[in-house]
Design a protein around this motif. Sequence first.
Motif, mmCIF file in Angstrom:
data_model
loop_
_atom_site.group_PDB
_atom_site.id
_atom_site.type_symbol
_atom_site.label_atom_id
_atom_site.label_comp_id
_atom_site.label_asym_id
_atom_site.label_seq_id
_atom_site.Cartn_x
_atom_site.Cartn_y
_atom_site.Cartn_z
ATOM 1 N N PHE A 275 0.853 -1.184 0.000
ATOM 2 C CA PHE A 275 0.000 0.000 0.000
ATOM 3 C C PHE A 275 0.892 1.238 0.000
ATOM 4 C CE2 PHE A 275 -2.210 -3.378 2.303
ATOM 5 C CZ PHE A 275 -3.410 -3.443 1.624
ATOM 6 N N GLU A 276 0.651 2.127 -0.943
ATOM 7 C CA GLU A 276 1.397 3.383 -1.028
ATOM 8 C C GLU A 276 0.522 4.521 -0.512
ATOM 9 O OE1 GLU A 276 2.799 3.968 -4.962
ATOM 10 O OE2 GLU A 276 4.037 2.140 -4.980
ATOM 11 N N MET A 277 1.100 5.351 0.348
ATOM 12 C CA MET A 277 0.371 6.459 0.967
ATOM 13 C C MET A 277 1.095 7.761 0.666
ATOM 14 S SD MET A 277 -0.364 4.460 4.534
ATOM 15 C CE MET A 277 1.256 3.688 4.447
ATOM 16 N N PRO A 278 0.375 8.799 0.233
ATOM 17 C CA PRO A 278 1.025 10.052 -0.184
ATOM 18 C C PRO A 278 1.347 10.975 0.982
ATOM 19 C CG PRO A 278 -1.327 10.215 -0.551
ATOM 20 C CD PRO A 278 -1.086 8.827 -0.021
ATOM 21 N N TYR A 279 1.787 10.445 2.097
ATOM 22 C CA TYR A 279 2.155 11.267 3.250
ATOM 23 C C TYR A 279 3.185 10.509 4.075
ATOM 24 C CZ TYR A 279 -1.363 8.183 5.353
ATOM 25 O OH TYR A 279 -2.099 7.085 5.731
ATOM 26 N N SER A 280 3.958 11.264 4.831
ATOM 27 C CA SER A 280 4.949 10.663 5.703
ATOM 28 C C SER A 280 4.319 10.346 7.061
ATOM 29 C CB SER A 280 6.138 11.603 5.883
ATOM 30 O OG SER A 280 7.150 10.986 6.658
ATOM 31 N N VAL A 281 5.031 9.595 7.865
ATOM 32 C CA VAL A 281 4.515 9.159 9.166
ATOM 33 C C VAL A 281 5.577 9.444 10.220
ATOM 34 C CG1 VAL A 281 3.715 7.204 10.546
ATOM 35 C CG2 VAL A 281 3.072 7.380 8.129
ATOM 36 N N GLU A 282 5.157 10.118 11.283
ATOM 37 C CA GLU A 282 6.054 10.387 12.407
ATOM 38 C C GLU A 282 5.817 9.428 13.565
ATOM 39 O OE1 GLU A 282 7.168 13.987 15.565
ATOM 40 O OE2 GLU A 282 5.528 14.210 14.151
ATOM 41 N N LYS A 283 4.584 9.003 13.744
ATOM 42 C CA LYS A 283 4.245 8.149 14.881
ATOM 43 C C LYS A 283 3.182 7.143 14.475
ATOM 44 C CE LYS A 283 3.626 8.546 19.864
ATOM 45 N NZ LYS A 283 3.524 9.485 20.992
ATOM 46 N N VAL A 284 3.327 5.916 14.966
ATOM 47 C CA VAL A 284 2.359 4.843 14.729
ATOM 48 C C VAL A 284 1.711 4.487 16.054
ATOM 49 C CG1 VAL A 284 2.023 2.482 13.921
ATOM 50 C CG2 VAL A 284 3.670 3.961 12.774
ATOM 51 N N ILE A 285 0.380 4.552 16.100
ATOM 52 C CA ILE A 285 -0.368 4.274 17.324
ATOM 53 C C ILE A 285 -1.179 3.008 17.113
ATOM 54 C CG2 ILE A 285 -1.989 5.206 19.014
ATOM 55 C CD1 ILE A 285 -1.369 7.988 17.844
ATOM 56 N N PRO A 286 -0.787 1.886 17.706
ATOM 57 C CA PRO A 286 -1.573 0.652 17.541
ATOM 58 C C PRO A 286 -2.843 0.708 18.374
ATOM 59 C CG PRO A 286 0.282 0.248 19.002
ATOM 60 C CD PRO A 286 0.426 1.665 18.519
ATOM 61 N N GLN A 287 -3.917 0.171 17.833
ATOM 62 C CA GLN A 287 -5.163 0.076 18.575
ATOM 63 C C GLN A 287 -5.077 -1.069 19.580
ATOM 64 O OE1 GLN A 287 -7.836 2.559 17.891
ATOM 65 N NE2 GLN A 287 -5.768 3.193 17.341
ATOM 66 N N ARG A 288 -5.782 -0.929 20.677
ATOM 67 C CA ARG A 288 -5.643 -1.894 21.770
ATOM 68 C C ARG A 288 -6.182 -3.263 21.389
ATOM 69 N NH1 ARG A 288 -6.868 2.924 24.518
ATOM 70 N NH2 ARG A 288 -5.300 3.513 26.065
ATOM 71 N N GLN A 289 -7.259 -3.315 20.655
ATOM 72 C CA GLN A 289 -7.888 -4.578 20.324
ATOM 73 C C GLN A 289 -7.989 -4.716 18.805
ATOM 74 O OE1 GLN A 289 -8.608 -6.959 22.426
ATOM 75 N NE2 GLN A 289 -8.106 -5.764 24.250
ATOM 76 N N PRO A 290 -7.720 -5.904 18.256
ATOM 77 C CA PRO A 290 -7.888 -6.113 16.814
ATOM 78 C C PRO A 290 -9.363 -6.279 16.471
ATOM 79 C CG PRO A 290 -7.142 -8.136 17.846
ATOM 80 C CD PRO A 290 -7.154 -7.094 18.926
ATOM 81 N N VAL A 291 -9.645 -6.216 15.182
ATOM 82 C CA VAL A 291 -11.001 -6.394 14.680
ATOM 83 C C VAL A 291 -11.180 -7.853 14.291
ATOM 84 C CG1 VAL A 291 -12.652 -5.718 12.904
ATOM 85 C CG2 VAL A 291 -11.126 -4.008 13.898
ATOM 86 N N HIS A 292 -12.230 -8.493 14.793
ATOM 87 C CA HIS A 292 -12.511 -9.892 14.473
ATOM 88 C C HIS A 292 -13.458 -9.942 13.277
ATOM 89 C CE1 HIS A 292 -10.729 -11.305 18.314
ATOM 90 N NE2 HIS A 292 -11.200 -10.158 18.782
ATOM 91 N N ASP A 293 -13.035 -10.613 12.216
ATOM 92 C CA ASP A 293 -13.858 -10.705 11.012
ATOM 93 C C ASP A 293 -14.323 -12.133 10.734
ATOM 94 O OD1 ASP A 293 -11.508 -11.861 10.260
ATOM 95 O OD2 ASP A 293 -11.097 -10.497 8.594
ATOM 96 N N GLY A 294 -14.236 -13.011 11.746
ATOM 97 C CA GLY A 294 -14.694 -14.380 11.565
ATOM 98 C C GLY A 294 -13.582 -15.358 11.270
ATOM 99 N N ALA A 295 -12.686 -15.014 10.349
ATOM 100 C CA ALA A 295 -11.592 -15.911 9.971
ATOM 101 C C ALA A 295 -10.259 -15.506 10.579
ATOM 102 C CB ALA A 295 -11.458 -15.968 8.452
ATOM 103 N N LEU A 303 -1.891 6.569 12.061
ATOM 104 C CA LEU A 303 -0.642 7.116 11.532
ATOM 105 C C LEU A 303 -0.680 8.631 11.634
ATOM 106 C CD1 LEU A 303 -0.301 4.895 8.325
ATOM 107 C CD2 LEU A 303 0.383 4.370 10.669
ATOM 108 N N VAL A 304 0.288 9.200 12.321
ATOM 109 C CA VAL A 304 0.358 10.639 12.555
ATOM 110 C C VAL A 304 1.399 11.243 11.629
ATOM 111 C CG1 VAL A 304 0.688 12.457 14.276
ATOM 112 C CG2 VAL A 304 -0.261 10.237 14.964
ATOM 113 N N GLU A 305 0.993 12.247 10.867
ATOM 114 C CA GLU A 305 1.937 12.933 9.978
ATOM 115 C C GLU A 305 2.892 13.811 10.778
ATOM 116 O OE1 GLU A 305 0.452 14.892 6.540
ATOM 117 O OE2 GLU A 305 -1.273 13.568 6.336
ATOM 118 N N PRO A 306 4.134 13.992 10.303
ATOM 119 C CA PRO A 306 5.116 14.836 11.011
ATOM 120 C C PRO A 306 4.910 16.311 10.718
ATOM 121 C CG PRO A 306 6.132 13.873 9.094
ATOM 122 C CD PRO A 306 4.745 13.305 9.143
ATOM 123 N N LYS A 307 3.794 16.864 11.167
ATOM 124 C CA LYS A 307 3.504 18.287 10.958
ATOM 125 C C LYS A 307 3.140 18.885 12.294
ATOM 126 C CE LYS A 307 0.766 21.461 8.139
ATOM 127 N NZ LYS A 307 -0.363 21.601 7.205
#
Length: 424
Positions: A275-295, A303-307
């Motif tokens: 996946f290509e994203m047209p912005y930079s990232v300064e900080k990554v914040i993981p969510q506490r719980q994942p999403v369950h989709d059955g499988a 993703l926080v931009e460095p601005k």
Amino acid sequence: MLKLLDPGSNTVLDTLEVSMPAAAYPQSGPAPGVVAAWLDASKYKPASSSDKSGLHGCQVLLLWSDDQVTLVSESTVQWNREEALASGTSSMMIDLPAAHADKLSQSTAGDAAAAAAQSRPASGLLGLLQDKEWLQRWVRLQVLSVMVQFHICSEIEKAEYYELRHALSDNNLPYRDTNGFRKLIVLLTAPGKVLALHSGDGRIAWTSSAAIPAAAAIQTPKSSSGSNSSRQYLLMWRRFHDLTHAPQLAVLTAEADASVLHVLNGHTGEQLQQFEMPYSVEKVIPQRQPVHDGAAEQFSFLLVEPKFTINEDSLPRVHMVPDVPATQQQFNSASSNLFFWLSQQQAGSSSSSTSGGGKSEFHVLLRGYGFETGARPDSSGLLPVVLAWQVVLPGQLLSLATRDLTEPLHSYVKVCMRATTLMG
């Protein structure tokens, strides 16, 4: 092919064909490039029309863009070292493949331990007795064990004992065990190379260079600090409920004005998505719980931009990945309890001044941010951010440590009467 150039005229003086041997473990991603080479010219003789290349008798040390080091002598590779292991930036442990023959052949092809595991007899004494070769090796191991314990063995017998113990040990099998002690250690290195190591003996299970920035292959050797302009993060992307499916890992590479997310197979290192994203990232914040989709369980990240500057009151720009309805719904229900912080250290001028002017001093600005209740991404994919708190600290901040959001936290819990209330 190695080429010897004349630095004055930039002409090719000599060439040498080098055959690189195949690795003993799966490799994926683009091939690395040579960023530096050192030639032992003491044995170099200019090539004639009838003789071999003049480089044939020389030793050449090659440094690759993924921090591999290779020694070439007489047009063959003498040895190759994975020096990228010394520059690890982050790591995680994942489960090994399930104990199935097809999985073993895919995940650890070409590995000696995998071949031994595939030919391993059935568990129990009956399975051991049915295989004469394994029985002879097992008896030999017990005899050598006694000799080593009583110090009545030679150095050759001692080396044989350690070799047999390593080959017959359950700790080094290339698939998961019942109690979950055997793991696969995934390591992200400074150049962006990802390596998977077996927790039993540290051997390399697979490598992937898919996340190495494209410019790294043509750069000169990095500085002694080993730092580069890009920031990289190793993340758990997707974890399946079925044990036969490999977990998926993500490597986020943040450049100056763009970012790329590589999704890798946790058991082979093969790149599954990008996946290509047209912005930079300064900080990554993981969510506490994942999403369950059955499988599977799908992990999501902010993703926080460095601005962010000390004189700017504008709020930071925050994106969510993956931005799908399931993760949007989870964020909507938990947005009021999500917070993050950013820091900025700058030099300013104090109020007191002398004849020479104001005195420069450092101060650190810490800002905490939250999200609106029931927030959802807007049409551009940005999340609504609000300022929660702000602190200005005088002086220069050397380091700042925080707890990982996904780290389990021990707490005491008491069940009250009628089991209706929990107090911690």
